[in-house]
Every structure is written in C-alpha cells, then in structure tokens.
Write a protein that holds these residues in place. Structure first.
Motif, PDB file in Angstrom:
ATOM      1  N   THR A  86      11.621   1.920  -0.667  1.00 22.10           N
ATOM      2  CA  THR A  86      10.990   3.592  -0.317  1.00 22.10           C
ATOM      3  C   THR A  86      10.784   3.969  -1.478  1.00 22.10           C
ATOM      4  OG1 THR A  86      12.108   3.159   2.097  1.00 22.10           O
ATOM      5  CG2 THR A  86      11.242   5.337   0.589  1.00 22.10           C
ATOM      6  N   THR A  87      11.902   3.684  -2.827  1.00 18.75           N
ATOM      7  CA  THR A  87      11.966   4.654  -4.703  1.00 18.75           C
ATOM      8  C   THR A  87      11.396   3.303  -5.412  1.00 18.75           C
ATOM      9  OG1 THR A  87      14.394   3.879  -4.554  1.00 18.75           O
ATOM     10  CG2 THR A  87      13.617   6.373  -3.309  1.00 18.75           C
ATOM     11  N   ARG A  88      11.768   2.301  -4.858  1.00 18.79           N
ATOM     12  CA  ARG A  88      10.591   1.617  -6.174  1.00 18.79           C
ATOM     13  C   ARG A  88       9.253   1.017  -6.372  1.00 18.79           C
ATOM     14  NH1 ARG A  88      14.459  -4.013  -4.801  1.00 18.79           N
ATOM     15  NH2 ARG A  88      16.416  -3.708  -5.142  1.00 18.79           N
ATOM     16  N   SER A  89       9.253   0.954  -8.307  1.00 21.40           N
ATOM     17  CA  SER A  89       7.946   1.556  -8.550  1.00 21.40           C
ATOM     18  C   SER A  89       7.669   0.287  -7.911  1.00 21.40           C
ATOM     19  CB  SER A  89       8.346   1.139 -10.528  1.00 21.40           C
ATOM     20  OG  SER A  89       8.977  -0.035 -10.128  1.00 21.40           O
ATOM     21  N   VAL A  90       5.649   0.048  -8.453  1.00 23.60           N
ATOM     22  CA  VAL A  90       4.993  -0.988  -8.277  1.00 23.60           C
ATOM     23  C   VAL A  90       5.938  -2.443  -8.898  1.00 23.60           C
ATOM     24  CG1 VAL A  90       3.337  -1.456  -8.109  1.00 23.60           C
ATOM     25  CG2 VAL A  90       3.434   0.250  -7.910  1.00 23.60           C
ATOM     26  N   GLN A  91       6.022  -2.610  -9.445  1.00 30.04           N
ATOM     27  CA  GLN A  91       6.859  -3.761 -10.399  1.00 30.04           C
ATOM     28  C   GLN A  91       7.575  -3.683  -9.880  1.00 30.04           C
ATOM     29  OE1 GLN A  91       5.826  -0.587 -12.182  1.00 30.04           O
ATOM     30  NE2 GLN A  91       3.842  -1.515 -12.829  1.00 30.04           N
ATOM     31  N   GLU A  92       8.751  -2.903  -9.418  1.00 31.82           N
ATOM     32  CA  GLU A  92       9.896  -3.294  -9.041  1.00 31.82           C
ATOM     33  C   GLU A  92       9.951  -3.700  -7.285  1.00 31.82           C
ATOM     34  OE1 GLU A  92      13.138  -0.338 -10.941  1.00 31.82           O
ATOM     35  OE2 GLU A  92      12.076   0.320  -9.718  1.00 31.82           O
ATOM     36  N   ARG A  93       8.821  -3.656  -6.649  1.00 30.69           N
ATOM     37  CA  ARG A  93       8.951  -4.130  -5.346  1.00 30.69           C
ATOM     38  C   ARG A  93       8.048  -5.617  -5.609  1.00 30.69           C
ATOM     39  NH1 ARG A  93       6.380   1.109  -1.717  1.00 30.69           N
ATOM     40  NH2 ARG A  93       7.706   2.419  -2.621  1.00 30.69           N
ATOM     41  N   GLN A  94       7.805  -6.142  -6.598  1.00 32.77           N
ATOM     42  CA  GLN A  94       7.267  -7.392  -6.816  1.00 32.77           C
ATOM     43  C   GLN A  94       6.391  -8.034  -5.715  1.00 32.77           C
ATOM     44  OE1 GLN A  94      10.323 -10.397  -7.321  1.00 32.77           O
ATOM     45  NE2 GLN A  94      11.450  -8.734  -7.910  1.00 32.77           N
ATOM     46  N   VAL A  95       4.674  -7.140  -5.332  1.00 32.33           N
ATOM     47  CA  VAL A  95       4.010  -7.428  -4.968  1.00 32.33           C
ATOM     48  C   VAL A  95       2.647  -7.501  -6.017  1.00 32.33           C
ATOM     49  CG1 VAL A  95       4.928  -5.925  -2.661  1.00 32.33           C
ATOM     50  CG2 VAL A  95       2.768  -4.608  -4.488  1.00 32.33           C
ATOM     51  N   GLY A  96       2.089  -8.565  -5.383  1.00 31.82           N
ATOM     52  CA  GLY A  96       0.080  -8.726  -5.645  1.00 31.82           C
ATOM     53  C   GLY A  96      -0.498  -8.039  -4.277  1.00 31.82           C
ATOM     54  N   PHE A  97      -1.943  -7.782  -5.646  1.00 30.87           N
ATOM     55  CA  PHE A  97      -2.082  -6.207  -4.724  1.00 30.87           C
ATOM     56  C   PHE A  97      -4.068  -7.107  -4.906  1.00 30.87           C
ATOM     57  CE2 PHE A  97      -4.516  -3.110  -3.714  1.00 30.87           C
ATOM     58  CZ  PHE A  97      -3.238  -1.729  -2.882  1.00 30.87           C
ATOM     59  N   VAL A  98      -4.764  -6.951  -4.128  1.00 24.23           N
ATOM     60  CA  VAL A  98      -5.981  -7.860  -4.645  1.00 24.23           C
ATOM     61  C   VAL A  98      -6.919  -6.444  -4.002  1.00 24.23           C
ATOM     62  CG1 VAL A  98      -8.055  -9.101  -4.355  1.00 24.23           C
ATOM     63  CG2 VAL A  98      -5.409  -9.534  -4.514  1.00 24.23           C
ATOM     64  N   PHE A  99      -7.515  -5.526  -5.063  1.00 24.73           N
ATOM     65  CA  PHE A  99      -7.992  -4.167  -4.792  1.00 24.73           C
ATOM     66  C   PHE A  99      -9.900  -4.360  -3.903  1.00 24.73           C
ATOM     67  CE2 PHE A  99      -5.571  -3.096  -7.913  1.00 24.73           C
ATOM     68  CZ  PHE A  99      -5.115  -1.964  -7.372  1.00 24.73           C
ATOM     69  N   GLN A 100     -10.639  -3.975  -3.782  1.00 22.86           N
ATOM     70  CA  GLN A 100     -11.578  -4.202  -2.590  1.00 22.86           C
ATOM     71  C   GLN A 100     -12.884  -4.788  -4.032  1.00 22.86           C
ATOM     72  OE1 GLN A 100     -13.326  -0.981  -0.991  1.00 22.86           O
ATOM     73  NE2 GLN A 100     -15.408  -1.155  -0.528  1.00 22.86           N
TER      74      GLN A 100
END
Length: 338
Positions: A67-81
C-alpha cells in the motif's frame, strides 16, 4: 495470492474513479479488467502498480503489503498503451534499460536480453530502433522490457488498443501463449470485450468505479449479473416487457426489460409457434455469419445473427416479410428501494 486489493478508493476532485473496490487475483493467473471509458479500470491498475496513491484501502502483492511502497519497491512490470519506448535507443538497449538501472553487469544484461528477444520472437531485431519496427513489434519490445527485471506481477494498460484489428488479434493469441509458458501473474486492462474473452482466465467487469461482476469468460457471457454486464459483454437486443417477442420468449408477464442475444434469434419465411412478424431492413455479411436488421410488427428494431448455412440469404432482400422466434431471453428484476 498474486494480488489482493481490499476496500480501495481513489478520487480526483469530485470524481470518484475507484469506489471501495476489493479484488483477489490468483498467483499465475491472467485477469482482465473490462469496462467502458471512465469505469475506473486503468486507475485501479495504476493503484496496484503504485503509479497512483489510494485515498483508502490496502493492496498486497505476492503476499506482501504494498500500500505505501514505491513503484520500484513493488517490483511490477508495466506495459503502457503507447509503447513508451526510448526512440534514441536500440531494441536491445530498450529491453536492457531496467537492468542497467539495477546495476547488472554487461554480460548478464546481454544474456537476459537475448533470452527475452527469443521469447518475444524478435531475434535479429536487437540493433534496430523503434522507428524501424511495426506497431506490433514495438509492443512486443515494450513487453520484453517489462519482463526483463523479472517482475512479481505484470500489468498491461490497454496494450493493443493503438494497433490495427489484425495485429491486435495476432498479439492477443501470442500474449495468451506467452502467459501459458511463463505463468506470471498478469492483469490486463481493456475496453474490448472480445480481447478480454480471448486472453483472460477471469474477467472483472467495472462500471462507474465499482465491480459489477467477476467470473470466467463463460460465466460473464452466459450468466451476467446485471443489465449492464449483459449489455456490455456481447451484442444484445433490449426489448420492453410488453413487446410480443419478449413475452413469447421470457414468459408472461416478464419483469423489466427483456434481453435477447442476436444469435438466439431465428428467422422464418412462414409463421411458427411463438413467432412474431417482422420486416427485413438490411442484411450484412460478416464472413461466416449473416447479420439481419429487422423491424418487428410492434415497432421495435432487433438484430439477428445466424451462420450462413442456416439462412438462405441469397433469396432475401430489404422489405421482405419474415417471422422471428427466440431460443432464449433473460430478464433482470428491477431493484426496489424500501
């Protein structure tokens, strides 16, 4: 559990984009967030990624609260439109960018990029620039870049919407096959019902910031939980309860509006049990199927869709008198406030 969202809300000014949403995404599954523009699906995805901060509620990723973690800390891969590739970098440099930021050594980056280019079927394209690629190839580079850092979950925000119909269909099949190989927990946002039905294990239908229904593609289509879901997922004819075709199909008297799928309508030259008269307005050829637009004798307009072999379409023309029956219909009991 791959992703857990509990009682999450997000407001932009007076607009409530996500309204008290709770959702579980099983580890290794591919889930589609489906809904019209403004339904909250992209905002929910960005909340999971950490690109937006929730006003309330909690989010877990692979069992750890994020909930309070940064984008980097969440370790997700994100693909934009719209791909979001670096124009001045080659394909290899784009795919390896996240690894450079993490301090990987040159040889390890080279091996990982080679693996990914083979995975997304772009061997031999490593030294090209984004401008030298097709739209579908660019989106595969974007996906490879998201996978390079070995994310815990993969999030895709309408990744194929900027592509033409043929390429979209090819990439949908490719993405599903890729997921079956890798089993990365994946959430894809789309407004395309066909895309959601084709790629997802489960579909989350959203409307006005809330979840209308969660289920498998078959459950969403065959057992819609609300008029909105039935109208949004698949084509449908909506008739008032007093329409003769509605009464003949749904029973007498049906409650509320009656929903009939175009493929549940049958056309006849002569009256049948339970049929109603209609006039053909237009025939449209859809490849294997024929779509017929009709005006019922009671004034309603309906659309029927039939396989070519079930309709002698060459003998039909606008203005022909026909008779219509329906194999199935659905009604939804109106909500009453007590």
């Amino acid at each position: 559990m791959g992703i857990r969202v509990a009682d999450v809300s997000k407001q932009f000014g007076s607009f409530r984009a996500v309204d008290d949403v709770s959702l579980d995404v099983d580890t290794g599954s591919l889930v589609a967030l489906l809904g019209p523009s403004g339904s909250g699906k992209s905002t929910l995805l960005r909340l999971i990624a950490g690109l937006e901060e929730a006003d309330s509620g909690r989010i877990w990723i692979t069992g750890e609260e994020a909930t309070t973690r940064s984008v980097q800390e969440r370790q997700v891969g994100f693909v934009f439109q719209h791909f979001a590739l670096f124009k001045h970098r080659t394909v290899r440099q784009n795919v390896g960018f996240g690894l450079e930021l993490r301090g990987w050594k040159h040889e390890a980056i080279r091996r990982r990029v080679d693996e990914l280019l083979e995975l997304v079927q772009l061997q031999g394209f490593g030294n090209r620039y984004p401008s030298q690629l097709s739209g579908g190839q660019r989106q595969r580079v974007a996906l490879a870049r998201a996978l390079a850092v070995q994310p815990r979950v993969l999030l895709l925000d309408e990744p194929f919407s900027a592509l033409d119909a043929k390429v979209r269909k090819e990439l949908r099949a490719w993405l599903r096959n890729l997921h079956d190989e890798m089993h990365v927990t994946t959430v894809i946002v789309t407004h395309d019902q066909e895309e959601a039905m084709e790629v997802a294990d489960r579909i989350v239908v959203m409307n006005h910031g809330r979840i209308e229904q969660i289920g498998t593609p078959a459950e969403i289509y065959d057992q819609p939980a609300s008029p909105f879901v039935m109208s949004f997922v698949g084509a449908v004819n909506v008739l008032p309860s007093h329409a003769p075709l509605a009464a003949a199909t749904a029973g007498t008297p049906p409650q509320g509006e009656v929903f009939i799928r175009p493929h549940d309508l049958e056309l006849h030259r002569h009256p049948q049990d339970g049929s109603v008269p209609a006039v053909l307005r237009r025939l449209t050829h859809l490849g294997r199927d024929i779509q017929a637009e009709l005006t019922l004798a009671s004034g309603e307009l309906v659309v029927a869709q039939l396989p070519r072999e079930r309709l002698d379409y060459r003998q039909l023309k606008a203005g022909d008198a026909l008779h219509v029956t329906s194999r199935d219909a659905r009604t939804f009991v109106p909500d009453f406030v007590i």
